[in-house]
Write an enzyme that holds these catalytic residues in place. Structure first.
Site, PDB file in Angstrom:
ATOM      1  N   GLU A  46      38.175  36.192  48.884  1.00  0.00           N
ATOM      2  CA  GLU A  46      38.194  37.596  48.455  1.00  0.00           C
ATOM      3  C   GLU A  46      38.691  37.562  47.023  1.00  0.00           C
ATOM      4  O   GLU A  46      39.882  37.368  46.783  1.00  0.00           O
ATOM      5  CB  GLU A  46      39.190  38.393  49.295  1.00  0.00           C
ATOM      6  CG  GLU A  46      38.929  38.382  50.778  1.00  0.00           C
ATOM      7  CD  GLU A  46      37.826  39.331  51.158  1.00  0.00           C
ATOM      8  OE1 GLU A  46      37.607  40.319  50.440  1.00  0.00           O
ATOM      9  OE2 GLU A  46      37.160  39.075  52.170  1.00  0.00           O
ATOM     10  N   CYS A  77      42.380  45.324  44.533  1.00  0.00           N
ATOM     11  CA  CYS A  77      41.088  44.675  44.388  1.00  0.00           C
ATOM     12  C   CYS A  77      39.960  45.676  44.583  1.00  0.00           C
ATOM     13  O   CYS A  77      38.841  45.447  44.162  1.00  0.00           O
ATOM     14  CB  CYS A  77      40.979  43.565  45.424  1.00  0.00           C
ATOM     15  SG  CYS A  77      41.333  44.158  47.078  1.00  0.00           S
TER      16      CYS A  77
HETATM   17  P1  NAP Z   1      45.800  34.165  41.706  1.00  0.00           P
HETATM   18  O1  NAP Z   1      46.557  33.767  40.519  1.00  0.00           O
HETATM   19  O2  NAP Z   1      44.462  33.589  41.912  1.00  0.00           O
HETATM   20  O3  NAP Z   1      46.749  33.858  42.936  1.00  0.00           O
HETATM   21  C1  NAP Z   1      46.359  34.160  44.254  1.00  0.00           C
HETATM   22  C2  NAP Z   1      47.062  33.236  45.214  1.00  0.00           C
HETATM   23  O4  NAP Z   1      46.615  31.898  45.017  1.00  0.00           O
HETATM   24  C3  NAP Z   1      48.565  33.187  45.047  1.00  0.00           C
HETATM   25  O5  NAP Z   1      49.156  33.095  46.300  1.00  0.00           O
HETATM   26  C4  NAP Z   1      48.765  31.916  44.255  1.00  0.00           C
HETATM   27  O6  NAP Z   1      50.061  31.389  44.414  1.00  0.00           O
HETATM   28  C5  NAP Z   1      47.740  31.041  44.888  1.00  0.00           C
HETATM   29  N1  NAP Z   1      47.348  29.891  44.077  1.00  0.00           N
HETATM   30  C6  NAP Z   1      47.304  29.773  42.749  1.00  0.00           C
HETATM   31  N2  NAP Z   1      46.859  28.559  42.412  1.00  0.00           N
HETATM   32  C7  NAP Z   1      46.619  27.885  43.561  1.00  0.00           C
HETATM   33  C8  NAP Z   1      46.160  26.578  43.883  1.00  0.00           C
HETATM   34  N3  NAP Z   1      45.843  25.706  42.940  1.00  0.00           N
HETATM   35  N4  NAP Z   1      46.039  26.242  45.186  1.00  0.00           N
HETATM   36  C9  NAP Z   1      46.349  27.107  46.165  1.00  0.00           C
HETATM   37  N5  NAP Z   1      46.804  28.347  45.906  1.00  0.00           N
HETATM   38  C10 NAP Z   1      46.927  28.739  44.628  1.00  0.00           C
HETATM   39  O7  NAP Z   1      45.576  35.722  41.763  1.00  0.00           O
HETATM   40  P2  NAP Z   1      46.657  36.856  41.455  1.00  0.00           P
HETATM   41  O8  NAP Z   1      46.726  36.998  39.980  1.00  0.00           O
HETATM   42  O9  NAP Z   1      47.878  36.636  42.221  1.00  0.00           O
HETATM   43  O10 NAP Z   1      45.943  38.113  42.103  1.00  0.00           O
HETATM   44  C11 NAP Z   1      45.174  39.008  41.357  1.00  0.00           C
HETATM   45  C12 NAP Z   1      43.716  38.830  41.615  1.00  0.00           C
HETATM   46  O11 NAP Z   1      43.472  38.913  43.007  1.00  0.00           O
HETATM   47  C13 NAP Z   1      42.858  39.900  40.984  1.00  0.00           C
HETATM   48  O12 NAP Z   1      41.787  39.303  40.330  1.00  0.00           O
HETATM   49  C14 NAP Z   1      42.368  40.716  42.165  1.00  0.00           C
HETATM   50  O13 NAP Z   1      41.103  41.323  42.008  1.00  0.00           O
HETATM   51  C15 NAP Z   1      42.333  39.728  43.258  1.00  0.00           C
HETATM   52  N6  NAP Z   1      42.488  40.363  44.554  1.00  0.00           N
HETATM   53  C16 NAP Z   1      41.420  40.394  45.395  1.00  0.00           C
HETATM   54  C17 NAP Z   1      41.537  41.009  46.634  1.00  0.00           C
HETATM   55  C18 NAP Z   1      40.386  41.064  47.592  1.00  0.00           C
HETATM   56  O14 NAP Z   1      40.579  41.381  48.767  1.00  0.00           O
HETATM   57  N7  NAP Z   1      39.190  40.762  47.170  1.00  0.00           N
HETATM   58  C19 NAP Z   1      42.740  41.578  47.024  1.00  0.00           C
HETATM   59  C20 NAP Z   1      43.806  41.530  46.136  1.00  0.00           C
HETATM   60  C21 NAP Z   1      43.663  40.909  44.904  1.00  0.00           C
HETATM   61  P3  NAP Z   1      51.171  31.574  43.276  1.00  0.00           P
HETATM   62  O15 NAP Z   1      51.423  33.009  43.142  1.00  0.00           O
HETATM   63  O16 NAP Z   1      52.330  30.817  43.795  1.00  0.00           O
HETATM   64  O17 NAP Z   1      50.572  30.987  42.036  1.00  0.00           O
END
Ligand code: NAP
Length: 678
Positions: free
Chosen positions: A257, A296
């Protein structure tokens, strides 16, 4: 120094061996907690899930798992105020937190109820009907779903620390998969508190929920072919996960997602005087300001008829001007802070990118008046509305994950559809129109680009749940840029976790494997009418074969007169003869079913308490006056209801004529007492 968050791993709380990184209050900049996963044995966690949690969960039926989810939902509801209090520190107002906390608890309730009503009280689910594979019916096929002996890793974004966890946990738990939840670090303290309360409750079997606070680095290395990852977050991180060798070559399933440039389209039928204009404007403003636009599903693109663009911009701006920004705990504040100063920098950068082609028409990304807070220490930001000209590219590519939206004008419906599609796949789109032709044209045009579509007008507005709320009963996810994943959607969300397998076997084997009587397998007649048996003694395959009864013309006439169903095929011989299917008077189908009931029931008070319906009723051969019919009723499925002293029994009913041809087939649904000693 603040408290170091703990992970819950292999049945105990784990504290990292270093000081960890600070997590700051979104509104004040004060340190809330520290986070680190140093020293955590990820291999032990996955093994524990597979060897302790999984077997415990798979020993339970779907109904038993559903009952635990319900218990958990009730438990979390009791002390939810402490979750709300802590949630202020993420920058969320009380209203924002409702979506996260009550939304999460509501999702548990919804899955508990779906699991009980729509899944069997068993550990195997049938998919579709029986397929006859041979000439005589001795070889049949049936698709079944079973639980995988793996672990469900759930990686969440920072914006919904409670809902994000619970909406993924509930379907996986129902599916019999133990969960390792990895919350985004920024808001992990709220997830940690929720998990702490869950663990303390002792409701979930040991090993079915573990928590990883801190970096997930190395976690995917531990996964194998029966495991899955459900990821929510940025497309960038999703890309890295997709390229992990265990996903590419190791059979690990990955659901994504990711970000999404959702739109709302205003129909060309809507004028300044229509209530739909207000609905459209309210929708855009709500999506810009709830959770400070960090959703999102938020509306990033407002697509409006060119002639209405100015009116819409004015109306949105007027509403945004009333939005007070500041301390999320302050009761006058409508919009809280972004999750972190880094997040605000990201959003400002995104606005800057959008400005390459678009102009800001409301708000200043760099300045905001703050109620009860410090505009620099807290991650506060003004809502920002932009207008992009035709041909703008950035608006379809850049996701400002904050209180930002852009207005785009269209000249024709096809252009509106084309603009929506330029988002390359979104979670959700809205269409605000009161014109059914516009609704069909636009919805069918944009549906392939969306996971969910809200069509809003004056009629459904009073009950509408809004553009931005994923609902547990409806699919959440979207194609293309949105990640291509699917979550929720009621029982669909559970089935995603299960393995579907086509079984080919004899009917008797199929009955034994599925626990449900299969056409062609043995019927048991032991001289005791099955209506005399409680669930304690009733068995799959128990059968009653009735006497035959001749249907007379008087029966048909009587039924016609009595019910008022004097349709010519039952009353007018000449007219019925002209009917190409009947060639003369035939009995009513409902007369056949009623007579069949008269043939199979045992009339005395007994364990059968009620008939609550029939499924799959088909009339196959016309019954004429003089035909003799008989019925065979066989126990097909037995589903004891937990918490009640009765259960559901599904009976296979086949009504045949004197030639042995089936004239009607259906399932009879009854409630039967678990015990009966009278
Ligand atoms: P992110 O940086 O991609 O982080 C998301 C999750 O992935 C966090 O738990 C992060 O942990 C983890 N993560 C990061 N690097 C990783 C790796 N190498 N291996 C495994 N896990 C890893 O995203 P964000 O900035 O937190 O969230 C914002 C984004 O999420 C926006 O683009 C938004 O559109 C999207 N979003 C989508 C939905 C949906 O349902 N489609 C819902 C909500 C948000 P850490 O925090 O510890 O780095």
């Amino acid at each position: 120094m603040s408290r170091l968050l703990e992970s819950y791993a292999a049945g105990r709380w784990h504290t990292a061996s270093d000081e960890g990184a600070p997590l700051l209050d979104a509104a004040t900049g004060e340190e809330v907690a520290r986070i680190s996963a140093t020293g955590l044995d990820l291999g032990e966690m996955t093994t524990y899930a597979r060897t302790v949690g999984g077997p415990a969960l798979r020993a339970l039926t779907f109904h038993e798992r559903a009952a635990l989810l319900k218990q958990l939902a009730k438990h979390l509801g009791v002390d939810k105020d402490e979750l709300y209090d802590l949630s202020f520190r993420t920058g969320a107002t009380r209203r924002d937190s409702m979506v996260d906390i009550d939304g999460g608890i509501g999702t548990l309730f919804s899955y508990a109820s779906k699991g009980t009503r729509e899944l069997p009280n068993d550990t195997v689910v049938l998919d579709g009907g029986l397929e006859r594979l041979g000439r005589t019916g001795a070889f049949v096929g049936q698709h079944v779903y079973t639980s995988r002996p793996g672990v469900a890793v759930q990686i969440n974004a920072f914006n919904f620390p409670v809902w994000g966890m619970l909406e993924k946990l509930a379907p996986a738990f129902l599916a019999g998969l133990p969960t390792i939840v990895k919350p985004a670090s920024q808001t992990a303290y709220l997830t940690e508190l929720a998990v702490r309360r869950i663990v303390e409750s002792g409701i979930l079997p040991d090993g079915t929920l573990q928590l990883l606070c801190g970096s997930a680095s190395g976690l995917l290395d531990e996964l194998t072919v029966q495991d899955s990852v459900a990821f929510t977050g940025s497309a960038h991180t999703a890309g890295m996960l997709r390229n992990h060798t265990n996903v590419l070559h190791g059979g690990v399933r990955l659901g994504v997602e990711a970000d999404s440039l959702n739109c709302s389209i205003l129909g060309p039928d809507v004028t300044a005087d229509d209530p739909e204009l207000d609905l459209f404007v309210k929708g855009v403003v709500t999506e810009m300001t709830v959770k400070a636009g960090q959703k999102c599903t938020a509306i990033r693109r407002a697509i409006v008829p060119a002639a209405m663009a100015e009116v819409v911009i004015e109306a949105i701006s007027a509403r945004l001007a009333k939005v007070s920004v500041g301390n999320p705990a302050h009761e006058d504040v409508r919009m809280g802070a972004l999750a972190s100063l880094e997040q605000r920098d990201e959003v400002r950068k995104a606005v800057q990118q959008l400005r390459a082609s678009a102009e800001v028409v409301f708000g200043d990304p760099d300045h905001v008046e703050v109620v009860d807070g410090d505009a620099e220490r807290g991650a506060f930001m003004s809502p920002v509305l932009l207008r992009a000209p035709k041909g703008a590219v950035e608006v379809h590519d850049v996701e400002p994950f904050g209180p930002v939206s852009t207005v785009l004008a269209y000249d024709s419906l096809d252009e509106a559809v084309e603009l929506a599609a330029r988002g390359k796949g979104s979670l959700v789109g809205s269409l605000v129109t009161h014109d059914p032709d516009v609704a069909r044209h636009v919805v069918l045009g944009v549906a392939p680009w969306h996971g969910r579509i809200l069509v809003l007008d004056r009629d459904d507005a009073p009950e509408s749940t809004g553009h931005g709320s994923p609902l547990p009963v409806l699919v959440h996810g979207g194609p293309g840029r949105a990640g291509g994943g699917e979550e929720l959607g009621g029982v669909r969300g559970v089935l995603h976790h299960l393995q579907r397998t086509a079984i080919q076997a004899s009917p008797d084997m199929m009955t034994a494997i599925t626990g449900r009587w299969t056409t062609g397998s043995a019927r048991v007649e032991d001289g005791v009418h099955p209506f005399r048996k409680s669930l304690a003694t009733l068995a799959i395959g128990d059968t009653i074969t009735s006497e035959a009864r001749t249907v007379t013309l008087e029966d048909i006439e009587h039924f016609a007169e009595f019910t008022g169903d004097t349709f010519y095929a039952h009353t007018d011989e000449e007219a019925a003869k002209q009917n190409p299917l009947f060639g003369g008077i035939v009995a009513h189908g409902y007369l056949v079913v009623s007579l069949a009931a008269g043939l199979f029931v045992d009339p005395d008070p007994g364990p059968v308490l009620a008939n609550f319906g029939v499924d799959h009723l088909r009339f196959l051969t016309p019954v004429k006056a003089g035909d003799a019919i008989a019925v065979t009723l066989t126990v097909k499925q037995i589903t004891p209801r937990s918490g009640a002293d009765y259960g559901e029994v599904r009976w296979d009913a086949v009504v045949t004529n004197a030639d042995g041809d089936p004239v009607a087939t259906y399932d009879v649904l009854t409630l039967v007492a678990k015990e009966w000693d009278r």
